[in-house]
Write a protein that holds these residues in place. Sequence first.
Motif, PDB file in Angstrom:
ATOM      1  N   VAL A  61      91.303  68.384 -14.471  1.00  8.68           N
ATOM      2  CA  VAL A  61      91.831  68.972 -13.230  1.00  8.68           C
ATOM      3  C   VAL A  61      92.299  70.401 -13.518  1.00  8.68           C
ATOM      4  N   HIS A  62      92.928  70.579 -14.667  1.00  9.30           N
ATOM      5  CA  HIS A  62      93.321  71.917 -15.126  1.00  9.30           C
ATOM      6  C   HIS A  62      92.348  72.358 -16.218  1.00  9.30           C
ATOM      7  N   GLY A  63      91.591  73.429 -15.932  1.00  8.00           N
ATOM      8  CA  GLY A  63      90.496  73.826 -16.809  1.00  8.00           C
ATOM      9  C   GLY A  63      90.911  74.081 -18.252  1.00  8.00           C
ATOM     10  N   LEU A  64      92.119  74.542 -18.403  1.00  7.94           N
ATOM     11  CA  LEU A  64      92.659  74.879 -19.724  1.00  7.94           C
ATOM     12  C   LEU A  64      92.901  73.660 -20.610  1.00  7.94           C
ATOM     13  N   GLU A  65      93.172  72.538 -19.966  1.00  5.59           N
ATOM     14  CA  GLU A  65      93.586  71.342 -20.707  1.00  5.59           C
ATOM     15  C   GLU A  65      92.354  70.513 -21.041  1.00  5.59           C
ATOM     16  N   ARG A  66      91.528  71.073 -21.922  1.00  7.23           N
ATOM     17  CA  ARG A  66      90.222  70.475 -22.190  1.00  7.23           C
ATOM     18  C   ARG A  66      90.313  69.094 -22.801  1.00  7.23           C
ATOM     19  N   THR A 113      90.798  78.706 -17.503  1.00  7.63           N
ATOM     20  CA  THR A 113      92.006  78.852 -16.682  1.00  7.63           C
ATOM     21  C   THR A 113      92.500  77.486 -16.230  1.00  7.63           C
ATOM     22  N   ARG A 114      93.781  77.421 -15.937  1.00  8.69           N
ATOM     23  CA  ARG A 114      94.371  76.209 -15.373  1.00  8.69           C
ATOM     24  C   ARG A 114      93.829  75.975 -13.955  1.00  8.69           C
ATOM     25  N   ALA A 115      93.759  77.075 -13.189  1.00  2.80           N
ATOM     26  CA  ALA A 115      93.339  77.000 -11.785  1.00  2.80           C
ATOM     27  C   ALA A 115      91.823  76.851 -11.667  1.00  2.80           C
ATOM     28  N   CYS A 184      94.085  62.515 -16.711  1.00  2.00           N
ATOM     29  CA  CYS A 184      94.449  62.934 -18.079  1.00  2.00           C
ATOM     30  C   CYS A 184      94.648  64.443 -18.184  1.00  2.00           C
ATOM     31  N   HIS A 185      95.865  64.825 -18.569  1.00  2.00           N
ATOM     32  CA  HIS A 185      96.264  66.230 -18.723  1.00  2.00           C
ATOM     33  C   HIS A 185      96.856  66.455 -20.101  1.00  2.00           C
ATOM     34  N   SER A 186      97.090  67.741 -20.439  1.00  2.00           N
ATOM     35  CA  SER A 186      97.968  68.004 -21.576  1.00  2.00           C
ATOM     36  C   SER A 186      98.931  69.098 -21.177  1.00  2.00           C
ATOM     37  N   GLY A 187     100.126  69.027 -21.727  1.00  2.00           N
ATOM     38  CA  GLY A 187     101.142  69.994 -21.301  1.00  2.00           C
ATOM     39  C   GLY A 187     102.134  70.273 -22.397  1.00  2.00           C
TER      40      GLY A 187
HETATM   41 ZN   LIG Z   1      97.541  69.591 -16.200  1.00  2.00          ZN
END
Ligand SMILES: [Zn+2]
Length: 343
Positions: A61-66, A113-115, A184-187
């Motif tokens: 969902v957030h491009g950065l969080e591969r 990017t996240r967006a 699934c994300h990472s932060g």
């Molecule tokens: Zn995220």
Amino acid sequence: MKVAEPPELTELQGLIEDGRSWFDIRELCEVQCGQRRFPVHSFTLGNPSLDVPAVGFFGGVHGLERIGAEVVLAYMRSLLMRLPWDTVLREQLKGVRLVFMPMVNPGGLWLGTRANPNGVDLMRNSPVEAVEPVPFMLGGHRIGPGLPWYRGPRGEPMQPEGAALCALVEKELLSRRFSLALDCHSGFGAQDRIWFPYAYTVQPIRHLPEMHALRIIFDQSHAHHRYVFEPQSRQYLTHGDLWDYLYMRATEDHERIFMPLTLEMGSWLWIKKNPRQIFSRSGIFNPLIEHRQQRVMRRHIALLDFFTRAASSHEHWLPDAAGRERHRAQALASWYSEVVKKK
Ligand SMILES: [Zn+2]
């Protein structure tokens, strides 16, 4: 200059080719990103009957969080490799529907990017407004697409990637009596967290007893796990969360149980062990060293498999009326004591 294809896009293509005869694969929408167009795919597997429960897995969902996309792709690959020989898996698939959207935001992944390519944060873009104060910027804002956590212009329809995710959830998950979702994300942070709604208020959801029951069977069957299982509101509130929006849609029908969860893989841990990661091209939200990445994968794939089993067998752990009251009291005490005190 030729830019190298991100490995996640290569693996997605590989799964489309290798998985054709097992998965039902659909193109949900297309995203324009400079000269390139990226289709956004869904994959489904298992019994299509609306009488069986379903579980959905979402990534990127957030491009950065591969790493989020990678975990979902790795789980899909593992299932695909087991399908030709694993009779236990085939038996399980007669009683459950599996839904995958491993790369919700391919344009963001491509751009790093996240967006999405329009500069909109898909997890701030649903029409839900927080009812209590949200953190400045991080909670979602309408200042402009040049800044992270941008919600998109007021009054405009949802971005195509988010709208495609919602349509898939409505069709495949909310059409059933019981479904689970894991996004699934990472932060930032040192710990792996499993979040459930709400993000727009500190008040508990109606299915708090069910969430608590799920946490208990997870604790009991994975005694040494290190996840913090909690409502997202314990960390911070936001506007526009997609899972808040979908959960509220789901509860319009009182008979339906939809349990959306978000995996937030802690990336401080990785940085502490390898400070070079801050300067690496793949970014701070992704483990750098291969053996660490393998460990991350192993741990989280066991979690994804747990959710599949939990959905398949929900009738055996969902609490009855008396159990619901007990779980609600325990859940309020462990997650909402500050909220209850303030009242
Ligand atoms: Zn995220």
